[in-house]
Motif scaffolding. Structure first.
Motif, mmCIF file in Angstrom:
data_model
loop_
_atom_site.group_PDB
_atom_site.id
_atom_site.type_symbol
_atom_site.label_atom_id
_atom_site.label_comp_id
_atom_site.label_asym_id
_atom_site.label_seq_id
_atom_site.Cartn_x
_atom_site.Cartn_y
_atom_site.Cartn_z
ATOM 1 N N VAL A 108 35.760 -16.260 -11.462
ATOM 2 C CA VAL A 108 34.846 -16.617 -10.373
ATOM 3 C C VAL A 108 33.915 -17.737 -10.823
ATOM 4 O O VAL A 108 33.681 -18.695 -10.079
ATOM 5 C CB VAL A 108 34.040 -15.371 -9.915
ATOM 6 C CG1 VAL A 108 32.898 -15.766 -9.002
ATOM 7 C CG2 VAL A 108 34.958 -14.386 -9.228
ATOM 8 N N ALA A 109 33.389 -17.644 -12.050
ATOM 9 C CA ALA A 109 32.489 -18.680 -12.564
ATOM 10 C C ALA A 109 33.207 -20.022 -12.668
ATOM 11 O O ALA A 109 32.642 -21.065 -12.321
ATOM 12 C CB ALA A 109 31.931 -18.262 -13.920
ATOM 13 N N ALA A 110 34.450 -20.001 -13.138
ATOM 14 C CA ALA A 110 35.214 -21.240 -13.260
ATOM 15 C C ALA A 110 35.463 -21.848 -11.883
ATOM 16 O O ALA A 110 35.353 -23.068 -11.702
ATOM 17 C CB ALA A 110 36.532 -20.982 -13.979
ATOM 18 N N ARG A 111 35.797 -21.014 -10.921
ATOM 19 C CA ARG A 111 36.051 -21.502 -9.563
ATOM 20 C C ARG A 111 34.781 -22.077 -8.945
ATOM 21 O O ARG A 111 34.808 -23.115 -8.291
ATOM 22 C CB ARG A 111 36.612 -20.366 -8.694
ATOM 23 C CG ARG A 111 36.961 -20.763 -7.289
ATOM 24 C CD ARG A 111 38.145 -21.689 -7.272
ATOM 25 N NE ARG A 111 38.436 -22.044 -5.889
ATOM 26 C CZ ARG A 111 38.863 -23.229 -5.501
ATOM 27 N NH1 ARG A 111 39.095 -24.159 -6.385
ATOM 28 N NH2 ARG A 111 39.081 -23.478 -4.246
ATOM 29 N N ALA A 147 31.557 -29.144 -8.789
ATOM 30 C CA ALA A 147 31.931 -30.475 -9.274
ATOM 31 C C ALA A 147 32.575 -31.289 -8.158
ATOM 32 O O ALA A 147 32.300 -32.494 -8.019
ATOM 33 C CB ALA A 147 32.877 -30.355 -10.461
ATOM 34 N N ASN A 148 33.429 -30.660 -7.366
ATOM 35 C CA ASN A 148 34.065 -31.362 -6.236
ATOM 36 C C ASN A 148 33.027 -31.796 -5.211
ATOM 37 O O ASN A 148 33.112 -32.889 -4.656
ATOM 38 C CB ASN A 148 35.119 -30.475 -5.578
ATOM 39 C CG ASN A 148 36.356 -30.332 -6.427
ATOM 40 O OD1 ASN A 148 36.585 -31.115 -7.345
ATOM 41 N ND2 ASN A 148 37.149 -29.321 -6.138
ATOM 42 N N ALA A 149 32.044 -30.933 -4.964
ATOM 43 C CA ALA A 149 31.000 -31.273 -3.993
ATOM 44 C C ALA A 149 30.174 -32.454 -4.495
ATOM 45 O O ALA A 149 29.824 -33.353 -3.720
ATOM 46 C CB ALA A 149 30.107 -30.065 -3.742
#
Length: 127
Positions: free
Chosen positions: A88-91, A97-99
């Motif tokens: 969950v933390a990685a996601r 980062a994408n945002a």
């Protein structure tokens, strides 16, 4: 239960009368315990981390330990929960980062440039 043998009775004969727990049910309980608890070496192999890191995770409360004698075991459910938390933390980090990347692309701001004054130009070092 302690049984006193009568004179002339052999120990093997006395053992035939006794009811003994069958090994399969006892073995099933042992296997179930082994499935629910992981030793430190098995946990090191499963997570790919060192002994010290495992004990730090236990100390922080991220892994639940069970002491049996001198052995420290970790519950499988706490290991599974820890792995899920890592996913969950990685996601979450990936989405953040994408945002940020999208925000940078959509912004109208121009990247700052250095002034063209002589002090910012490259000069060859004096020989």
């Amino acid at each position: 239960m302690l049984r006193i043998l009568s004179k002339g009775q052999h120990v093997a004969d006395a053992c035939k009368d006794r009811s003994v727990v069958s090994p399969p049910s006892n073995q099933r309980a042992i296997n179930q315990t082994e499935e629910e608890l992981l030793g430190i070496p098995a946990l090191m192999k499963r997570l790919g981390i060192g002994r010290t890191t495992i004990f730090l995770l236990i100390e922080e409360g991220l892994l639940e330990k069970v002491k049996i004698g001198r052995r420290t075991l970790v519950t499988k459910s706490s290991v599974d929960r820890y792995i899920d938390d890592l996913k969950v933390a990685a996601r979450t980090q990936e989405l953040a980062a994408n945002a940020r990347c999208k925000a940078n692309l959509q912004s109208d701001a121009v990247a700052p440039t250095l002034p063209s004054s002589p002090q910012y130009r490259y000069r060859k070092p004096a020989l």
